[in-house]
Design an enzyme around this catalytic site. Structure first.
Site, PDB file in Angstrom:
ATOM      1  CD  GLU A   1      67.073  33.863  28.213  1.00 48.97           C
ATOM      2  OE1 GLU A   1      67.401  34.269  29.341  1.00 48.97           O
ATOM      3  OE2 GLU A   1      65.921  33.931  27.769  1.00 48.97           O
ATOM      4  CG  ASP A   2      67.101  35.300  23.284  1.00 52.63           C
ATOM      5  OD1 ASP A   2      66.969  34.234  23.886  1.00 52.63           O
ATOM      6  OD2 ASP A   2      66.308  36.252  23.393  1.00 52.63           O
TER       7      ASP A   2
HETATM    8  P1  NDP Z   1      58.128  31.314  26.319  1.00 51.47           P
HETATM    9  O1  NDP Z   1      56.939  31.185  27.219  1.00 51.47           O
HETATM   10  O2  NDP Z   1      59.457  31.332  26.953  1.00 51.47           O
HETATM   11  O3  NDP Z   1      57.972  32.615  25.398  1.00 51.47           O
HETATM   12  C1  NDP Z   1      57.814  33.845  26.023  1.00 51.47           C
HETATM   13  C2  NDP Z   1      59.069  34.660  25.885  1.00 51.47           C
HETATM   14  O4  NDP Z   1      59.207  35.054  24.527  1.00 51.47           O
HETATM   15  C3  NDP Z   1      59.034  35.946  26.655  1.00 51.47           C
HETATM   16  O5  NDP Z   1      59.442  35.738  27.985  1.00 51.47           O
HETATM   17  C4  NDP Z   1      59.992  36.812  25.874  1.00 51.47           C
HETATM   18  O6  NDP Z   1      61.291  36.469  26.353  1.00 51.47           O
HETATM   19  C5  NDP Z   1      59.862  36.311  24.439  1.00 51.47           C
HETATM   20  N1  NDP Z   1      59.052  37.125  23.524  1.00 51.47           N
HETATM   21  C6  NDP Z   1      59.322  37.301  22.217  1.00 51.47           C
HETATM   22  N2  NDP Z   1      58.391  38.035  21.625  1.00 51.47           N
HETATM   23  C7  NDP Z   1      57.489  38.374  22.556  1.00 51.47           C
HETATM   24  C8  NDP Z   1      56.300  39.154  22.530  1.00 51.47           C
HETATM   25  N3  NDP Z   1      55.854  39.728  21.408  1.00 51.47           N
HETATM   26  N4  NDP Z   1      55.600  39.295  23.665  1.00 51.47           N
HETATM   27  C9  NDP Z   1      56.043  38.715  24.792  1.00 51.47           C
HETATM   28  N5  NDP Z   1      57.177  37.966  24.893  1.00 51.47           N
HETATM   29  C10 NDP Z   1      57.904  37.787  23.765  1.00 51.47           C
HETATM   30  O7  NDP Z   1      57.983  30.141  25.342  1.00 51.47           O
HETATM   31  P2  NDP Z   1      58.814  29.783  24.027  1.00 51.47           P
HETATM   32  O8  NDP Z   1      58.219  30.522  22.893  1.00 51.47           O
HETATM   33  O9  NDP Z   1      60.255  29.901  24.301  1.00 51.47           O
HETATM   34  O10 NDP Z   1      58.423  28.268  23.867  1.00 51.47           O
HETATM   35  C11 NDP Z   1      59.231  27.235  24.389  1.00 51.47           C
HETATM   36  C12 NDP Z   1      58.497  25.899  24.293  1.00 51.47           C
HETATM   37  O11 NDP Z   1      57.392  25.850  25.205  1.00 51.47           O
HETATM   38  C13 NDP Z   1      57.932  25.612  22.950  1.00 51.47           C
HETATM   39  O12 NDP Z   1      58.419  24.389  22.514  1.00 51.47           O
HETATM   40  C14 NDP Z   1      56.410  25.589  23.173  1.00 51.47           C
HETATM   41  O13 NDP Z   1      55.802  24.642  22.335  1.00 51.47           O
HETATM   42  C15 NDP Z   1      56.289  25.187  24.607  1.00 51.47           C
HETATM   43  N6  NDP Z   1      55.045  25.617  25.295  1.00 51.47           N
HETATM   44  C16 NDP Z   1      53.813  25.611  24.688  1.00 51.47           C
HETATM   45  C17 NDP Z   1      52.675  26.039  25.333  1.00 51.47           C
HETATM   46  C18 NDP Z   1      51.351  26.026  24.634  1.00 51.47           C
HETATM   47  O14 NDP Z   1      50.360  26.448  25.193  1.00 51.47           O
HETATM   48  N7  NDP Z   1      51.275  25.556  23.418  1.00 51.47           N
HETATM   49  C19 NDP Z   1      52.712  26.484  26.708  1.00 51.47           C
HETATM   50  C20 NDP Z   1      54.034  26.502  27.254  1.00 51.47           C
HETATM   51  C21 NDP Z   1      55.123  26.060  26.564  1.00 51.47           C
HETATM   52  P3  NDP Z   1      62.574  37.440  26.212  1.00 51.47           P
HETATM   53  O15 NDP Z   1      62.394  38.604  27.120  1.00 51.47           O
HETATM   54  O16 NDP Z   1      63.696  36.530  26.632  1.00 51.47           O
HETATM   55  O17 NDP Z   1      62.600  37.796  24.769  1.00 51.47           O
END
Ligand code: NDP
Ligand code: ZN
Length: 180
Positions: free
Chosen positions: A66-67
């Site tokens: 995925e990453d």
């Molecule tokens: P995500 O919601 O997917 O990010 C959460 C994911 O980040 C987790 O599932 C985890 O995935 C990973 N992660 C990395 N570091 C941490 C941590 N310290 N704690 C918890 N989880 C962590 O959103 P993205 O960051 O991928 O954002 C994608 C898009 O969504 C962006 O363009 C954003 O602007 C938009 N967005 C914005 C919102 C807002 O409120 N501004 C709301 C929703 C979306 P893993 O296990 O795979 O590492």
């Protein structure tokens, strides 16, 4: 767990560490990303009582495709078809939009294999604990809350897989008023 399993698990950790070496978590400290997959595998072993090395390997590898530039073919070549399959089951489709990916995880959760469900339980527990420990700099409290609500919907589809992990998730979600 024989000697070969230990060597295999270490080879898996080393592979994931190399793949994630330039990646950081979203916490303010920018923790090395590999802490997450190692943490997930550790949760599965120490809190979930999991001894199936294939599950622990899949946990270590769960975010590589995925990453990072890792391919499923590469996973199969290194670790075999079973691990490839499990990693594929926990990999979000990059072609989907953000909203589609979030909806897809909820819909897919009850349909994946037992091994994949275990990895997903450990993954959610580690991510939710991370978010509760400290909020990513650009995340509002409301965004964290929405993430807990969405996670609850995914976890709903994983119930019946591992009681201790589910109980800990239930308690953690309840602190954000999300009731499973
Ligand atoms: P995500 O919601 O997917 O990010 C959460 C994911 O980040 C987790 O599932 C985890 O995935 C990973 N992660 C990395 N570091 C941490 C941590 N310290 N704690 C918890 N989880 C962590 O959103 P993205 O960051 O991928 O954002 C994608 C898009 O969504 C962006 O363009 C954003 O602007 C938009 N967005 C914005 C919102 C807002 O409120 N501004 C709301 C929703 C979306 P893993 O296990 O795979 O590492
Ligand atoms: Zn993850």
């Amino acid at each position: 767990t024989d000697q070969n399993d230990l060597a295999l698990l270490l080879r898996t950790i080393n592979f994931a560490a190399q793949k994630h070496s330039f990646q950081r978590r979203k916490d303010p400290e920018k923790t090395p990303y590999i802490n997450h997959p190692i943490g997930v595998a550790h949760i599965l072993a120490s809190e979930g009582g999991i001894t199936d090395v294939k599950v622990l390997q899949a946990a270590i590898l769960h975010d590589t495709v995925e990453d990072t530039d890792t391919t499923l073919d590469e996973i199969e070549e290194e670790f075999g078809a079973t691990i490839r399959h499990t990693v594929e089951e926990v990999t979000d489709k990059k072609a989907l939009s953000y909203q589609e990916r979030k909806a897809h995880q909820i819909a897919r959760a009850p349909l994946v294999s037992e091994r994949a469900k275990l990895v997903k339980l450990g993954d959610k527990l580690h991510n939710l604990r991370d978010l509760q420990r400290v909020r990513p700099v650009d995340w509002s409290q409301e965004r964290v809350h929405q993430y807990f609500i969405w996670s609850g919907k995914v976890i709903e589809g994983l119930i019946g897989t591992n009681l201790p992990l589910e109980e800990k998730l239930r308690q953690l979600l309840a602190t954000e008023d999300v009731i499973l």
